[in-house]
Write a protein that holds these residues in place. Structure first.
Motif, short mmCIF file in Angstrom:
data_model
loop_
_atom_site.label_atom_id
_atom_site.label_comp_id
_atom_site.label_asym_id
_atom_site.label_seq_id
_atom_site.Cartn_x
_atom_site.Cartn_y
_atom_site.Cartn_z
N ALA A 1 32.08 -13.97 -16.89
CA ALA A 1 31.34 -13.92 -15.63
C ALA A 1 31.79 -12.74 -14.79
CB ALA A 1 31.54 -15.24 -14.87
N GLN A 2 33.09 -12.49 -14.76
CA GLN A 2 33.62 -11.36 -13.99
C GLN A 2 33.08 -10.04 -14.53
OE1 GLN A 2 37.84 -10.86 -14.39
NE2 GLN A 2 37.98 -9.36 -12.73
N ARG A 3 33.06 -9.90 -15.84
CA ARG A 3 32.58 -8.64 -16.43
C ARG A 3 31.08 -8.47 -16.21
NH1 ARG A 3 36.94 -6.49 -19.39
NH2 ARG A 3 35.71 -4.57 -19.51
N ILE A 4 30.33 -9.55 -16.34
CA ILE A 4 28.89 -9.48 -16.11
C ILE A 4 28.61 -9.06 -14.67
CG2 ILE A 4 26.75 -10.82 -15.95
CD1 ILE A 4 27.62 -10.17 -18.82
N GLN A 5 29.36 -9.59 -13.74
CA GLN A 5 29.19 -9.21 -12.34
C GLN A 5 29.46 -7.72 -12.15
OE1 GLN A 5 28.29 -11.31 -9.42
NE2 GLN A 5 27.86 -9.15 -8.98
N GLU A 6 30.46 -7.20 -12.83
CA GLU A 6 30.78 -5.77 -12.75
C GLU A 6 29.63 -4.93 -13.30
OE1 GLU A 6 34.42 -5.10 -14.78
OE2 GLU A 6 35.61 -6.35 -13.43
N TYR A 7 29.06 -5.37 -14.44
CA TYR A 7 27.96 -4.61 -15.03
C TYR A 7 26.75 -4.58 -14.10
CZ TYR A 7 30.67 -5.39 -19.33
OH TYR A 7 31.66 -5.46 -20.28
N LYS A 8 26.45 -5.72 -13.51
CA LYS A 8 25.29 -5.80 -12.61
C LYS A 8 25.49 -4.96 -11.35
CE LYS A 8 23.21 -10.28 -13.82
NZ LYS A 8 21.78 -9.96 -13.66
N THR A 9 26.74 -4.77 -10.98
CA THR A 9 27.05 -4.05 -9.75
C THR A 9 27.19 -2.55 -9.97
OG1 THR A 9 28.22 -5.98 -8.89
CG2 THR A 9 28.65 -3.89 -7.80
N THR A 10 27.78 -2.16 -11.10
CA THR A 10 28.16 -0.76 -11.29
C THR A 10 27.28 0.03 -12.25
OG1 THR A 10 29.72 -1.32 -13.06
CG2 THR A 10 30.55 -1.34 -10.78
N TRP A 11 26.62 -0.63 -13.19
CA TRP A 11 25.79 0.11 -14.15
C TRP A 11 24.52 0.62 -13.48
CZ3 TRP A 11 25.64 -2.70 -19.57
CH2 TRP A 11 26.93 -2.71 -20.12
N ALA A 12 24.14 1.83 -13.80
CA ALA A 12 22.91 2.42 -13.25
C ALA A 12 21.70 1.61 -13.69
CB ALA A 12 22.78 3.87 -13.69
N CYS A 13 21.67 1.24 -14.96
CA CYS A 13 20.60 0.37 -15.48
C CYS A 13 21.19 -1.02 -15.67
CB CYS A 13 20.07 0.91 -16.80
SG CYS A 13 19.25 2.51 -16.65
N LYS A 14 20.91 -1.90 -14.74
CA LYS A 14 21.52 -3.23 -14.76
C LYS A 14 21.01 -4.02 -15.96
CE LYS A 14 22.25 -3.38 -9.79
NZ LYS A 14 22.08 -1.93 -9.68
N PRO A 15 21.90 -4.59 -16.77
CA PRO A 15 21.45 -5.32 -17.95
C PRO A 15 20.83 -6.66 -17.61
CG PRO A 15 23.82 -5.56 -17.68
CD PRO A 15 23.37 -4.60 -16.62
N ILE A 16 19.88 -7.06 -18.43
CA ILE A 16 19.33 -8.41 -18.35
C ILE A 16 20.28 -9.35 -19.08
CG2 ILE A 16 17.38 -9.89 -19.01
CD1 ILE A 16 15.65 -7.34 -18.94
N ILE A 17 20.62 -10.48 -18.47
CA ILE A 17 21.58 -11.40 -19.06
C ILE A 17 20.85 -12.67 -19.51
CG2 ILE A 17 23.77 -12.60 -18.77
CD1 ILE A 17 23.91 -9.54 -18.41
N ILE A 18 20.96 -12.96 -20.79
CA ILE A 18 20.36 -14.16 -21.38
C ILE A 18 21.49 -15.07 -21.85
CG2 ILE A 18 18.92 -15.07 -23.23
CD1 ILE A 18 17.41 -12.45 -23.18
N TYR A 19 21.43 -16.31 -21.49
CA TYR A 19 22.49 -17.25 -21.89
C TYR A 19 21.87 -18.43 -22.63
CZ TYR A 19 26.41 -20.55 -21.50
OH TYR A 19 27.41 -21.46 -21.76
N ASP A 20 22.29 -18.61 -23.86
CA ASP A 20 21.94 -19.79 -24.64
C ASP A 20 23.15 -20.71 -24.58
OD1 ASP A 20 20.41 -21.42 -26.39
OD2 ASP A 20 21.61 -20.70 -28.08
N PRO A 21 23.12 -21.73 -23.73
CA PRO A 21 24.32 -22.52 -23.46
C PRO A 21 24.71 -23.41 -24.64
CG PRO A 21 22.46 -23.49 -22.33
CD PRO A 21 21.95 -22.22 -22.98
N VAL A 22 25.60 -22.92 -25.45
CA VAL A 22 26.02 -23.66 -26.64
C VAL A 22 27.04 -24.71 -26.21
CG1 VAL A 22 26.91 -23.46 -28.99
CG2 VAL A 22 25.65 -21.57 -27.98
N VAL A 23 26.50 -25.78 -25.65
CA VAL A 23 27.32 -26.89 -25.17
C VAL A 23 27.17 -28.08 -26.11
CG1 VAL A 23 27.72 -28.48 -23.25
CG2 VAL A 23 27.09 -26.11 -22.79
N VAL A 24 25.94 -28.29 -26.58
CA VAL A 24 25.66 -29.42 -27.48
C VAL A 24 24.89 -28.89 -28.67
CG1 VAL A 24 24.60 -31.70 -27.70
CG2 VAL A 24 25.54 -30.97 -25.50
N ALA A 25 25.35 -29.15 -29.87
CA ALA A 25 24.67 -28.71 -31.08
C ALA A 25 23.44 -29.56 -31.35
CB ALA A 25 25.62 -28.78 -32.27
#
Length: 509
Positions: free
Chosen positions: A90-114
């Motif tokens: 989460a910390q790194r994703i926040q950094e990318y969204k804040t500092t990268w010129a082209c902010k990445p799209i973040i997709i999360y597939d929550p692997v909590v339950v198989a």
């Protein structure tokens, strides 16, 4: 630069899910996939025997290497094995969204339950996910069990699905795709739901009969990875949604066993078979009524309109005056559209009546854009409508009058939605940018057109948008049956010569 997507996920030693499935699925869509491994699982087709989390310092070193040389347009996240990993990512994703010129799209597939119902991560991860990671997610792709675990909403019907989506939006998630593989509502069908917080008035429902197949390992990972790949190609989410569903359907049909247990979903490339695509669920359709969606129109889909004279309509000018319409007809055009967008235009009815009469005079097929009542009144050959008109126009009246119906589509989702209504032809656009109307976010390009045409081969197909003489041949090479032009004729110095050259280019495909 070619498209790069990162996947931050666990490694499946059995090769069916996780990092392995992500790479295969994204490669099917022409994506170069970079990997950041969060856990080394010991698993096979019989189940998961052990999950061995990777330390955050090792995850950091993988990320650092990619950051320096191969930044991603989209980052797909899968298994995060513990609270420490969640906070770090989460910390790194926040950094990318804040500092990268082209902010990445973040997709999360929550692997909590198989899919088997087995918990795959430590018990304390859900509070950490809600606090640290979920507020940063652009697209969440939970299955029904994960949805219930993360929201506390039990999915007993469509209203509960909406309630769960609202709960996700309150956390900060931008868009959610809730997979219905375990829902079985209505019985015997698999129903999936998509909505974005930025457009709460619009929701997307897809459905198909449940596929009774024995092998389905890795469907969740693969589904999210296809969405990631499509978003990297700048497809709208609704198109990524329907392509992911089609990809999984074709993969389930082709899945095989490699061990003694459940085999992995097959990775068969870009979906090209229409039978693999789900139905776009309209409120008045069978599935829409079963789901108790609010009916919005007086006509169900699947009306099946009158057929065109041919699957190939040829050169198809779209003009805004009767004078231009006659110029085209005099020069041999056999299919043409009169598009007068101003409903208050002087003598509108007279112009439409004249256009229809000219069609009869020159034995040509004249379509009227939008003004379906006048097209019916004056017995035009056909009417052309946009997607926004499907709930506004009286489609039953158009069908009963015997008029042909052409529908505009902008992407895979709208194309499959239009197919519900069985129109006379389908128009795909805009192929290139155009000055005739604002097509922001709707440019399709030749690559998509090459996929549209074989999928809808049972219809006459029309390509439109920014097509001129220099582009006509390459568009025709896609196999599309007709090319619609606007400025290529009306802005030419010699319209007759322009028509002749365009006809020649199209006939040489």
């Amino acid at each position: 630069m070619n498209k790069v997507v990162w996947t931050i996920a666990g490694s499946d030693s059995g090769g069916g899910a996780g990092i392995q499935a992500d790479v295969k699925a994204m490669q099917s869509f022409g994506i170069h996939t970079c990997t950041v491994v969060t856990a080394l699982t010991a698993q096979n087709s019989m189940g998961v025997e052990a999950i061995n989390p990777v330390g955050v310092e090792i995850i950091a070193s993988q990320l650092k290497a990619l950051e320096q040389d191969m930044p991603a347009s989209v980052i797909k996240i899968g298994m995060l094995a513990n609270e420490e990993q969640i906070k770090f990512i989460a910390q790194r994703i926040q950094e990318y969204k804040t500092t990268w010129a082209c902010k990445p799209i973040i997709i999360y597939d929550p692997v909590v339950v198989a899919s088997s119902g087995e918990n795959l991560t430590e018990d304390d991860v859900i509070p950490a996910l809600k606090e640290h990671l979920l507020p940063l997610i652009d697209v969440l792709t939970p299955n029904t069990k994960e949805t219930q675990s993360l929201t506390g909403v039990y999915l007993i019907g469509p209203s509960a699905v909406r309630d769960a989506a609202t709960t996700f939006f309150k956390i900060g998630i931008k868009s959610v795709v809730i997979k219905g593989g375990h829902w079985d509502y209505p019985q015997g069908y698999c129903i999936d739901f998509c909505q974005s917080s930025a457009d709460l008035g619009t929701e997307y429902w897809l459905g198909n009969k449940t596929l009774p197949v024995p092998h389905s390992h890795g469907t969740g990972c693969s589904f999210a990875s296809v969405i990631a790949a499509c978003l990297a190609h700048e497809y709208p989410l609704k198109d990524a949604f329907i392509l992911a569903k089609a990809y999984i359907n074709q993969g389930l049909k082709a899945a095989k066993r490699f061990g003694q247990g459940i085999g992995p979903v097959a990775h068969c490339g870009f979906p090209e078979n229409k039978d693999d695509f789900p139905q776009v669920i309209e409120p008045d359709s069978f599935l829409g009524l079963e789901l108790d969606l609010d009916p919005v129109s007086a006509h169900p889909p699947a009306m099946e309109f009158a057929k065109c004279d041919s699957l190939k309509l040829g050169l198809y000018p779209v003009v805004d005056t009767v004078s231009w319409l006659e110029t085209c007809l005099v020069n041999g055009i056999k299919t043409i559209q009169l598009r007068i967008k101003d409903y208050l235009a002087p003598d509108l009815e007279t112009k439409i009546e004249q256009a229809v009469a000219l069609g009869h005079k020159y034995q040509a097929n004249v379509y009227i854009n939008d003004h379906w009542q006048l097209a019916i009144k004056h017995k035009a050959y056909g009417v052309h409508l946009g997607q926004e008109d499907l709930y506004l126009a009286d489609l039953a009246a158009i069908k009963m009058s015997g008029l042909r119906l052409g529908l505009s589509t902008h992407g895979f989702y709208e194309m499959l939605r239009a197919d519900n209504y069985k129109p006379s032809y389908l128009a795909f656009g805009a192929i290139y940018s155009t000055t005739t109307k604002d097509m922001t976010g709707q440019i399709q390009g030749l690559e998509k057109l090459k996929h549209f045409v074989p999928l809808m081969k049972s219809y006459p197909t029309v390509a439109i948008g920014g097509i001129d003489l220099s582009r006509a041949k390459e568009v025709a090479h896609t196999g599309v049956g007709s090319i619609a032009v606007v400025r290529a004729i009306t802005e030419s110095e010699d319209p007759a010569l322009a028509i002749e050259k365009l006809q020649t280019e199209i006939s040489c495909e």
